[in-house]
Enzyme design. Structure first.
Site, PDB file in Angstrom:
ATOM      1  N   ASP A 158      46.707  -0.437 -37.292  1.00  0.00           N
ATOM      2  CA  ASP A 158      47.944  -0.433 -38.079  1.00  0.00           C
ATOM      3  C   ASP A 158      48.610   0.934 -37.952  1.00  0.00           C
ATOM      4  OD1 ASP A 158      49.958  -1.515 -39.608  1.00  0.00           O
ATOM      5  OD2 ASP A 158      48.978  -1.128 -41.521  1.00  0.00           O
ATOM      6  N   LEU A 182      55.161   2.181 -32.380  1.00  0.00           N
ATOM      7  CA  LEU A 182      55.341   3.305 -31.467  1.00  0.00           C
ATOM      8  C   LEU A 182      56.637   4.060 -31.732  1.00  0.00           C
ATOM      9  CD1 LEU A 182      54.091   1.550 -28.205  1.00  0.00           C
ATOM     10  CD2 LEU A 182      52.786   2.515 -30.112  1.00  0.00           C
ATOM     11  N   ARG A 183      57.448   3.554 -32.668  1.00  0.00           N
ATOM     12  CA  ARG A 183      58.663   4.218 -33.169  1.00  0.00           C
ATOM     13  C   ARG A 183      59.807   4.273 -32.164  1.00  0.00           C
ATOM     14  NH1 ARG A 183      57.291   3.128 -38.143  1.00  0.00           N
ATOM     15  NH2 ARG A 183      55.816   4.558 -39.122  1.00  0.00           N
ATOM     16  N   HIS A 187      54.181   9.257 -38.559  1.00  0.00           N
ATOM     17  CA  HIS A 187      55.327   9.808 -39.287  1.00  0.00           C
ATOM     18  C   HIS A 187      55.481  11.286 -38.976  1.00  0.00           C
ATOM     19  CE1 HIS A 187      56.416   6.349 -41.712  1.00  0.00           C
ATOM     20  NE2 HIS A 187      55.161   6.208 -42.114  1.00  0.00           N
TER      21      HIS A 187
END
Length: 428
Positions: free
Chosen positions: A306, A65-66, A310
């Protein structure tokens, strides 16, 4: 809203094999009754699900989820909302954030942000070692107490096999399963499957041996430790074969596959399209077929997205210099349904790979439809077509390898603990 009736939908529960037209009654966040004839129940709201499917909310076993650490790419709120719109009610988050999920304070931060999103649940995995450096064990007891249902190497395999053994044994004392990445990092220095396609494109290859060497080292350690070990993102026929052999003596071992590995191959990258730069890399048609067969046979029991969103800059430039990873939340449900349509796997077993199986691995309450179960539910139209375009993707990551595909299957309502967290249409 505490009392809800989902009326006359096709109820599909992979955990029990239930498949009937009927109603689902929900009160105080749990299912109180379901079936073709339920008891006396007075709902505050009724949803007409005639012609639709009522399934357990999907559980995505690997979704980055960054946040914390890379919010330029995405954040917990954006991805939890995207998940809810895709019928996913639980996102399992690897520990390779910044900072790493190796302390209870990081778990608390993630849970606080997830609660504020009012969307899909976020389940963080604890780091197997401190900082994921593979040197010192992380505090398994504190992580478990904070809400981590399992420990993981976060895609960074523990190099020291003695440390790995100690970590697995330590996790076992607290009943925590361990999620490992089957990889020899010394061999994995490329960006596409090692073979004729990579050679023709002039790209550095990653041999299948990178996976089998990792498995060959980890499997004996897993067996001697007695821990519950799960291997993430298998990509090759040889890897499947190794796991299948090990499972004959240790049936508690398990594995998952990323959904894109079941549809794409190295040949999709022929145009140097960086959306197909993923790790493990896309492999051969033969490997893809072996993965599909392993799924049908049950050697691989779980499918994940997965998800690795980005920002556009990360995917621009020469193929080998771009960031690996694909955005996968938005397409997970539709691709599961396509596997059924292509007769790779039957419907209930297919749904089990993203509901009851990951729930069983992590000991979660969700993943099933039964009286008393938590009401994490998706009401879907399995036949609704949609085009996978950047605009259609709810995730902040638009780096989907399935852009341009026509897909079927949309979530019309998604409920987490009985709360509506996504509605695609007004009550019918």
């Amino acid at each position: 809203m505490s009392r809800l009736l989902i009326s006359q939908g096709r109820i599909l529960d992979p955990a029990s094999g239930y498949d009937e037209i009927g109603d689902v009654a929900i009160a105080d966040g749990r299912i109180v009754d379901l079936g073709s004839s339920i008891g006396d129940f007075s709902p505050e709201r009724t949803i007409d699900a005639k012609g639709l499917w009522v399934i357990p909310g999907l559980i995505d076993l690997s979704a980055r989820l960054r946040e914390p650490g890379a919010t330029r790419k995405a954040d917990i709120a954006s991805e939890a909302r995207a998940a809810a719109a895709a019928g996913i009610t639980t996102l399992v988050m690897p520990p390779d954030t910044q900072p790493v999920i190796d302390m209870a304070s990081v778990v608390d931060l993630i849970q606080h942000r997830a609660e504020g999103a009012n969307a899909a649940r976020v389940v963080p995995l604890g780091a197997l070692t401190q900082g994921l450096l593979g040197e010192h064990l992380a505090g398994a007891a504190a992580l478990a107490a904070a809400g981590c249902p399992a420990l993981s190497d976060g895609g960074q395999p523990v190099q020291d096999t003695l440390v790995l053994r100690r970590a697995l044994e330590y996790a076992k004392t607290f009943g925590l399963p361990c999620l490992l990445t089957p990889l020899d990092t010394h061999l994995a220095q490329g960006c596409l499957n090692e073979g004729a396609t990579a050679t023709r494109l002039g790209l550095p290859g990653v041999p299948v041996a990178a996976e089998t060497a990792g498995l060959g080292r980890q499997l004996p350690v897993a067996e001697v430790s007695g821990a519950r070990v799960h291997f993430g993102r298998l990509s090759s026929e040889a890897g499947v074969r190794l796991l299948d052999q090990a499972k004959q003596h240790h049936p508690e071992l398990s594995a998952d596959v990323a959904i894109h590995q079941l549809f794409l191959t190295e040949q999709d990258a022929v145009g140097y399209d960086t959306r197909f730069h993923v790790q493990p890399p896309l492999r051969s048609i033969f490997d893809r077929q072996a993965l599909r067969q392993a799924l049908k046979a049950g050697t691989i029991g779980i499918i994940c997205s997965d998800h690795q969103p980005h920002e556009p800059d990360a995917k621009e430039g020469p193929f080998a210099n771009t960031a690996a990873g694909a955005s996968g939340l938005d397409t997970l449900l539709s691709l599961i349904l396509r596997l059924v349509e292509e007769e790779v796997i039957d419907l209930l077993p297919a749904l089990a790979t993203v509901t009851s199986k990951p729930a069983e691995l992590l000991g979660l309450e969700s993943g099933r439809l039964a009286a008393g179960a938590v009401a994490d539910i998706a009401v879907i139209d399995p036949h609704q077509p949609w085009w996978c375009t950047p605009k259609a993707l709810k995730s902040r990551g638009k780096n989907s390898p399935f852009l341009g595909w026509e897909l079927n299957g949309r979530a019309l309502w998604t409920f987490v603990g009985g709360r509506p967290v996504h509605t695609a249409s007004a009550d019918r």
